[in-house]
Enzyme design. Structure first.
Site, PDB file in Angstrom:
ATOM      1  N   HIS A  83       9.390  22.942 -34.638  1.00  0.00           N
ATOM      2  CA  HIS A  83      10.212  24.148 -34.211  1.00  0.00           C
ATOM      3  C   HIS A  83       9.092  25.178 -33.608  1.00  0.00           C
ATOM      4  O   HIS A  83       8.035  25.300 -34.063  1.00  0.00           O
ATOM      5  CB  HIS A  83      10.785  24.758 -35.465  1.00  0.00           C
ATOM      6  CG  HIS A  83      11.940  25.711 -35.235  1.00  0.00           C
ATOM      7  ND1 HIS A  83      13.174  25.317 -34.905  1.00  0.00           N
ATOM      8  CD2 HIS A  83      12.003  27.021 -35.181  1.00  0.00           C
ATOM      9  CE1 HIS A  83      13.900  26.520 -34.701  1.00  0.00           C
ATOM     10  NE2 HIS A  83      13.058  27.400 -34.883  1.00  0.00           N
ATOM     11  N   ASP A 162      22.474  31.013 -40.971  1.00  0.00           N
ATOM     12  CA  ASP A 162      21.640  31.174 -40.070  1.00  0.00           C
ATOM     13  C   ASP A 162      22.268  31.455 -38.476  1.00  0.00           C
ATOM     14  O   ASP A 162      22.007  32.371 -37.795  1.00  0.00           O
ATOM     15  CB  ASP A 162      20.424  30.227 -39.877  1.00  0.00           C
ATOM     16  CG  ASP A 162      19.323  30.452 -38.728  1.00  0.00           C
ATOM     17  OD1 ASP A 162      18.986  31.610 -38.687  1.00  0.00           O
ATOM     18  OD2 ASP A 162      19.362  29.667 -37.677  1.00  0.00           O
ATOM     19  N   ARG A 169      21.531  39.072 -34.723  1.00  0.00           N
ATOM     20  CA  ARG A 169      19.989  39.683 -34.637  1.00  0.00           C
ATOM     21  C   ARG A 169      19.776  39.721 -33.021  1.00  0.00           C
ATOM     22  O   ARG A 169      19.249  40.591 -32.488  1.00  0.00           O
ATOM     23  CB  ARG A 169      19.163  38.700 -35.193  1.00  0.00           C
ATOM     24  CG  ARG A 169      19.201  38.740 -36.812  1.00  0.00           C
ATOM     25  CD  ARG A 169      18.369  37.890 -37.503  1.00  0.00           C
ATOM     26  NE  ARG A 169      16.746  37.766 -37.074  1.00  0.00           N
ATOM     27  CZ  ARG A 169      16.195  36.597 -36.801  1.00  0.00           C
ATOM     28  NH1 ARG A 169      16.720  35.563 -37.231  1.00  0.00           N
ATOM     29  NH2 ARG A 169      14.882  36.718 -36.451  1.00  0.00           N
ATOM     30  N   SER A 184      14.849  32.360 -40.994  1.00  0.00           N
ATOM     31  CA  SER A 184      15.703  31.566 -40.038  1.00  0.00           C
ATOM     32  C   SER A 184      15.301  30.167 -39.825  1.00  0.00           C
ATOM     33  O   SER A 184      15.991  29.275 -39.814  1.00  0.00           O
ATOM     34  CB  SER A 184      15.865  32.492 -38.829  1.00  0.00           C
ATOM     35  OG  SER A 184      16.372  31.783 -37.634  1.00  0.00           O
ATOM     36  N   LYS A 188      16.793  26.330 -41.653  1.00  0.00           N
ATOM     37  CA  LYS A 188      17.279  25.219 -40.692  1.00  0.00           C
ATOM     38  C   LYS A 188      16.371  24.084 -40.962  1.00  0.00           C
ATOM     39  O   LYS A 188      16.791  22.777 -41.090  1.00  0.00           O
ATOM     40  CB  LYS A 188      17.039  25.520 -39.359  1.00  0.00           C
ATOM     41  CG  LYS A 188      18.175  26.643 -38.675  1.00  0.00           C
ATOM     42  CD  LYS A 188      18.003  26.785 -37.113  1.00  0.00           C
ATOM     43  CE  LYS A 188      16.963  27.373 -36.525  1.00  0.00           C
ATOM     44  NZ  LYS A 188      16.847  28.623 -36.450  1.00  0.00           N
TER      45      LYS A 188
HETATM   46  N1  URA Z   1      13.542  30.725 -33.872  1.00  0.00           N
HETATM   47  C1  URA Z   1      14.333  30.717 -35.002  1.00  0.00           C
HETATM   48  O1  URA Z   1      14.942  29.884 -35.333  1.00  0.00           O
HETATM   49  N2  URA Z   1      14.683  32.026 -35.809  1.00  0.00           N
HETATM   50  C2  URA Z   1      14.185  33.202 -35.337  1.00  0.00           C
HETATM   51  O2  URA Z   1      14.439  34.050 -35.862  1.00  0.00           O
HETATM   52  C3  URA Z   1      13.323  33.227 -34.652  1.00  0.00           C
HETATM   53  C4  URA Z   1      13.104  32.185 -33.757  1.00  0.00           C
END
Ligand code: URA
Ligand code: CA
Length: 443
Positions: A83, A162, A169, A184, A188
């Site tokens: 990620h 999320d 956001r 966040s 995930k």
């Molecule tokens: N990537 C994400 O999954 N969440 C965030 O808040 C910022 C970047």
């Protein structure tokens, strides 16, 4: 339990919430008992006041528990999730997912949409005609089993908190908060079930974390939360001072990812992709050293295996065969060149302005749920350090209308900083964070 108004008041005053308060807040926002306007106020208070590590951990776990947590033990491949915290021209996920699957890993990934001035993997993939990024749990598991690769957006079933908070956001200027990003990302990652998690924490003006110190702190939070949840986690800090690749915009970035998978494409993007892929293979115990991983990865690119993996993956999620027929990707009605107003060395390409200009062209959202122009964006024609002549092309812009084109051009004037002397170069990888803390990259 305190009211939402009281929780906002507490956070505004810099007080820490209890674990129960955080759990209540997430639960009630997820099931629509807390309206967006109250959540927005709370998010803004968090941006200003921050959260302690314990609050952040509680937020992460509450968000993870807002849906199902996948149990992926039966796949028979080491499960890797990767990620990125978000950047400009950061096409790494589109390259890494098929590359790691081709190496024999199971890549079970939950991705997000574009956030603020940064692109999102789901939006990029949706530029492929037919591609479906919302998989039901059974489909997700079936694809993972079959081809070692499945990618889905947040859904009503996995980390839905999320999905909702992320969209809010994006349009309330509450993205660049360390605890909100950490929760966040990690909610995930934990819900999607992968055992090995490689985080790419972006640093610089084109990232949400602008300084190395802030990025190290974010990485430490995420690694500690992941390790605490029993996962194998490492965070690599990579530079986002300038756009990573040359393409910015959804379909344009898909095309660039395909170039990298063909063993071509821009050098910096390719190098960062290969480094992250090697880190992932080492993390998952699939290679003993970076050198061994590099050899494996080079062979997968040279043989076309990684590209074939990409093709099969896209087809399996309903997408058109854009490898065989690249013209199936959408193309903007208008294309214009941006020319350099004078000669000089490209001292800097301001990633943030480039990202914001791509939003102006239609590639990113300005309000919640805005439909994107998946063909829009820009392709840089120069990189930091290049010498450009007056009148030479700096970038090609893609947009649906002359108004959008004009708006983006106005913004882009400030994006290219030229100078008489060549710039100092800076490293693409700054270091990494693991269980032992931060390690600076050797020069
Ligand atoms: N990537 C994400 O999954 N969440 C965030 O808040 C910022 C970047
Ligand atoms: Ca170590």
């Amino acid at each position: 339990m305190k009211s939402m108004t009281q929780l906002i008041t507490d956070k505004k005053a810099g007080l820490a919430h209890t674990e129960e308060e955080v759990q209540w807040l997430v639960e009630n926002y997820t099931n629509d008992h807390i309206p967006d306007y109250q959540m927005s106020a709370w998010l803004m208070a968090v941006c200003w006041q921050g959260m302690t590590f314990d609050e952040t951990k509680a937020l992460t776990l509450a968000m993870m528990r807002s849906g199902t947590c996948l149990q992926l033990h039966s796949v028979g491949r080491p499960l890797i999730d990767k990620h990125s915290t978000g950047g400009v021209a950061d096409t790494t996920t589109l390259v890494l997912a098929p590359l790691l699957a081709a190496a024999g890993a199971g890549v079970a990934k939950m991705s997000g949409r574009g956030l603020g001035f940064t692109g999102g993997t789901i939006d990029k993939l949706e530029s492929i005609p037919g591609f479906s990024a919302t998989l039901q749990e059974e489909q997700f598991l079936a694809l993972l089993q079959k081809q070692g690769l499945a990618l889905t957006a947040q859904s009503a079933s996995i980390a839905p908190a999320d999905g909702k908070m992320y969209a809010l956001r994006d349009v309330t200027a509450t993205v660049d908060s360390l605890p909100l990003i950490a929760a966040s990302v990690m909610s995930k990652k934990l819900a999607a079930g992968a055992e090995h998690i490689l985080l790419d924490v972006k640093v610089g003006q084109g990232a949400f974390m602008q300084t190395k110190e802030a990025a190290v702190e974010l990485a430490r939070y995420m690694v500690a939360i992941g390790l605490g949840a029993g996962r194998n986690v490492k965070a690599v800090l990579t530079s986002m001072e300038q756009p990573l690749g040359l393409a910015v915009g959804n379909a344009l970035e898909v095309a660039e990812a395909i170039e990298i998978l063909r063993g071509r494409g821009p050098l910096r993007l390719r190098q960062v992709c290969l480094r992250l892929a090697a880190e992932a293979l080492c993390l998952a115990g699939m290679a003993k050293t970076q050198d061994e991983a590099d050899l494996q990865l080079a062979a997968l690119l040279d043989s076309g295996k990684a590209l074939e993996c990409f093709r099969q993956w896209i087809l399996s999620q309903g997408g058109a065969d854009i490898i065989a027929t690249p013209t199936l990707l959408p193309r903007a009605a208008l294309e214009e060149e941006l020319l350099s107003p004078y000669s000089g060395y490209v001292q800097q390409i301001q990633a943030r302005i480039i990202g914001e200009a791509s939003v102006a062209l239609g590639a990113g959202r300005r309000y919640k749920g805005e439909t994107l122009d998946l063909a829009a964006g820009l392709v840089l024609a120069c990189e930091q350090g290049d010498f450009v002549q007056k009148g030479q092309k700096l970038a090609t812009l893609h947009a649906a209308s002359a108004e959008k084109m004009a708006a983006a051009k106005k913004m882009l004037v400030a994006a290219f900083v030229l100078s008489e002397t060549p710039p100092l170069s800076y490293p693409d990888v700054l270091g990494w964070v693991d269980a032992d803390g931060f390690h600076a990259e050797a020069e």
